[in-house]
Design a protein around this motif. Structure first.
Motif, mmCIF file in Angstrom:
data_model
loop_
_atom_site.group_PDB
_atom_site.id
_atom_site.type_symbol
_atom_site.label_atom_id
_atom_site.label_comp_id
_atom_site.label_asym_id
_atom_site.label_seq_id
_atom_site.Cartn_x
_atom_site.Cartn_y
_atom_site.Cartn_z
ATOM 1 N N ILE A 1 42.073 23.665 44.570
ATOM 2 C CA ILE A 1 42.782 22.527 45.200
ATOM 3 C C ILE A 1 42.684 23.257 46.823
ATOM 4 O O ILE A 1 42.354 22.328 47.736
ATOM 5 N N LEU A 2 43.174 24.400 46.798
ATOM 6 C CA LEU A 2 43.523 24.740 48.168
ATOM 7 C C LEU A 2 42.170 24.940 48.720
ATOM 8 O O LEU A 2 42.003 24.814 50.103
ATOM 9 N N LEU A 3 40.884 25.633 48.159
ATOM 10 C CA LEU A 3 39.650 25.681 48.477
ATOM 11 C C LEU A 3 39.084 24.260 49.179
ATOM 12 O O LEU A 3 38.537 24.064 50.240
ATOM 13 N N TRP A 4 39.454 23.178 48.266
ATOM 14 C CA TRP A 4 38.902 21.902 48.590
ATOM 15 C C TRP A 4 39.328 21.358 49.920
ATOM 16 O O TRP A 4 38.841 21.016 50.595
ATOM 17 N N ILE A 5 40.701 21.545 49.942
ATOM 18 C CA ILE A 5 41.427 21.100 51.207
ATOM 19 C C ILE A 5 41.091 21.944 52.371
ATOM 20 O O ILE A 5 41.045 21.317 53.451
ATOM 21 N N SER A 6 40.714 23.185 52.318
ATOM 22 C CA SER A 6 40.502 24.182 53.400
ATOM 23 C C SER A 6 39.099 23.661 53.765
ATOM 24 O O SER A 6 38.741 24.044 54.960
ATOM 25 N N THR B 1 46.408 33.704 29.909
ATOM 26 C CA THR B 1 45.281 32.831 30.128
ATOM 27 C C THR B 1 45.780 31.430 30.721
ATOM 28 O O THR B 1 45.242 30.912 31.665
ATOM 29 N N LEU B 2 46.630 30.939 30.070
ATOM 30 C CA LEU B 2 47.355 29.706 30.848
ATOM 31 C C LEU B 2 47.503 29.732 32.299
ATOM 32 O O LEU B 2 47.582 29.012 33.021
ATOM 33 N N LEU B 3 48.361 30.936 32.363
ATOM 34 C CA LEU B 3 48.669 31.264 33.798
ATOM 35 C C LEU B 3 47.553 31.432 34.884
ATOM 36 O O LEU B 3 47.622 30.743 35.926
ATOM 37 N N GLU B 4 46.545 31.864 34.294
ATOM 38 C CA GLU B 4 45.404 32.231 35.112
ATOM 39 C C GLU B 4 44.586 30.850 35.139
ATOM 40 O O GLU B 4 43.948 30.446 36.501
ATOM 41 N N ALA B 5 44.858 29.930 34.319
ATOM 42 C CA ALA B 5 44.059 28.682 34.416
ATOM 43 C C ALA B 5 44.741 27.670 35.382
ATOM 44 O O ALA B 5 44.194 27.104 36.225
ATOM 45 N N ILE B 6 46.073 27.925 35.280
ATOM 46 C CA ILE B 6 46.867 27.178 36.517
ATOM 47 C C ILE B 6 46.547 27.601 37.891
ATOM 48 O O ILE B 6 46.568 26.828 38.813
ATOM 49 N N LYS B 7 46.285 29.160 38.048
ATOM 50 C CA LYS B 7 45.955 29.723 39.455
ATOM 51 C C LYS B 7 44.552 29.359 39.702
ATOM 52 O O LYS B 7 44.427 28.861 40.972
ATOM 53 N N ALA B 8 43.759 29.288 38.908
ATOM 54 C CA ALA B 8 42.396 28.815 39.122
ATOM 55 C C ALA B 8 42.532 27.268 39.525
ATOM 56 O O ALA B 8 41.843 26.872 40.652
ATOM 57 N N ALA C 1 40.683 34.378 23.722
ATOM 58 C CA ALA C 1 41.425 34.006 24.756
ATOM 59 C C ALA C 1 41.421 35.136 25.880
ATOM 60 O O ALA C 1 41.469 35.007 27.097
ATOM 61 N N GLU C 2 40.785 36.414 25.362
ATOM 62 C CA GLU C 2 40.913 37.568 26.240
ATOM 63 C C GLU C 2 39.645 37.482 27.141
ATOM 64 O O GLU C 2 39.824 37.455 28.299
ATOM 65 N N THR C 3 38.508 36.765 26.570
ATOM 66 C CA THR C 3 37.305 36.549 27.481
ATOM 67 C C THR C 3 37.610 35.472 28.131
ATOM 68 O O THR C 3 37.085 35.386 29.414
ATOM 69 N N LEU C 4 38.061 34.480 28.030
ATOM 70 C CA LEU C 4 38.556 33.248 28.777
ATOM 71 C C LEU C 4 39.516 33.725 29.943
ATOM 72 O O LEU C 4 39.237 33.246 30.935
ATOM 73 N N GLY C 5 40.387 34.754 29.740
ATOM 74 C CA GLY C 5 41.268 35.177 30.768
ATOM 75 C C GLY C 5 40.748 35.885 31.714
ATOM 76 O O GLY C 5 40.803 35.758 32.837
ATOM 77 N N MET C 6 39.509 36.620 31.181
ATOM 78 C CA MET C 6 38.741 37.668 32.314
ATOM 79 C C MET C 6 37.885 36.783 33.006
ATOM 80 O O MET C 6 37.877 37.196 34.235
ATOM 81 N N ALA C 7 37.422 35.530 32.434
ATOM 82 C CA ALA C 7 36.417 34.827 32.976
ATOM 83 C C ALA C 7 37.175 34.037 34.284
ATOM 84 O O ALA C 7 36.748 33.920 35.213
ATOM 85 N N LEU C 8 38.378 33.906 33.807
ATOM 86 C CA LEU C 8 39.471 32.892 34.822
ATOM 87 C C LEU C 8 39.796 33.985 35.818
ATOM 88 O O LEU C 8 39.831 33.544 37.190
ATOM 89 N N HIS C 9 40.023 35.122 35.528
ATOM 90 C CA HIS C 9 40.178 35.982 36.709
ATOM 91 C C HIS C 9 38.968 36.355 37.636
ATOM 92 O O HIS C 9 39.274 36.180 38.863
ATOM 93 N N ALA C 10 37.967 36.225 37.180
ATOM 94 C CA ALA C 10 36.738 36.518 37.925
ATOM 95 C C ALA C 10 36.737 35.219 38.550
ATOM 96 O O ALA C 10 36.075 35.271 40.008
ATOM 97 N N ILE C 11 36.875 33.985 38.188
ATOM 98 C CA ILE C 11 36.601 32.721 38.995
ATOM 99 C C ILE C 11 37.770 32.666 40.157
ATOM 100 O O ILE C 11 37.496 32.271 41.287
ATOM 101 N N ASN C 12 38.839 33.229 39.910
ATOM 102 C CA ASN C 12 39.929 33.090 40.923
ATOM 103 C C ASN C 12 39.514 34.340 41.988
ATOM 104 O O ASN C 12 39.602 33.928 43.173
#
Length: 92
Positions: free
Chosen positions: A85-90, A73-80, A2-13
Motif C-alpha cells: 500500500i505504501l509503495l502504491w501511494i508513493s 508468517t501472519l505478521l509478515e503477510a500484514i507487513k507485505a 508456513a516456514e517457506t511462506l514466511g521466508m517468501a514473504l520476508h523476501a517480498i518485503n
C-alpha cells in the motif's frame, strides 16, 4: 509450509522496501527535502530489519515451533500488504 511462506514473504518485503528506497531516492534528487531523507532512513532501517529477519528465518527454522512460525508468517503477510500500500501511494 508456513516456514517457506514466511521466508517468501520476508523476501517480498525486502523487494518492496528496495522499491520504496528507489522512489524516495528519485524524489530526493528532484526535491532535496529533509522529509525525503527521513523517509529514506526509515525505509533503510526497515530494510535492515527485514534482511535480518530473513536471515534468522532461514538459519533458525529448526528451533521454532509451528505456532510461532504461523504467527510470524501472519505478521509478515500484514507487513507485505502494508508495504505494498505504501509503495502504491508513493508511486503516484
Amino acid at each position: 509450509m508456513a516456514e517457506t511462506l514466511g521466508m517468501a514473504l520476508h523476501a517480498i518485503n525486502v523487494i518492496l522496501i528496495l522499491a520504496l528506497l528507489y522512489i524516495y531516492l528519485q524524489n530526493y534528487t528532484k526535491m532535496k527535502s529533509k522529509y525525503t531523507i527521513g523517509l529514506m532512513f526509515f525505509a533503510f532501517i526497515l530494510l535492515v530489519q527485514s534482511v535480518m529477519g530473513l536471515y534468522f528465518d532461514t538459519t533458525m527454522v529448526m528451533y521454532s515451533t509451528s505456532e510461532a512460525t504461523s504467527i510470524a508468517t501472519l505478521l509478515e503477510a500484514i507487513k507485505a500488504v502494508s508495504f505494498a500500500i505504501l509503495l502504491w501511494i508513493s508511486w503516484e
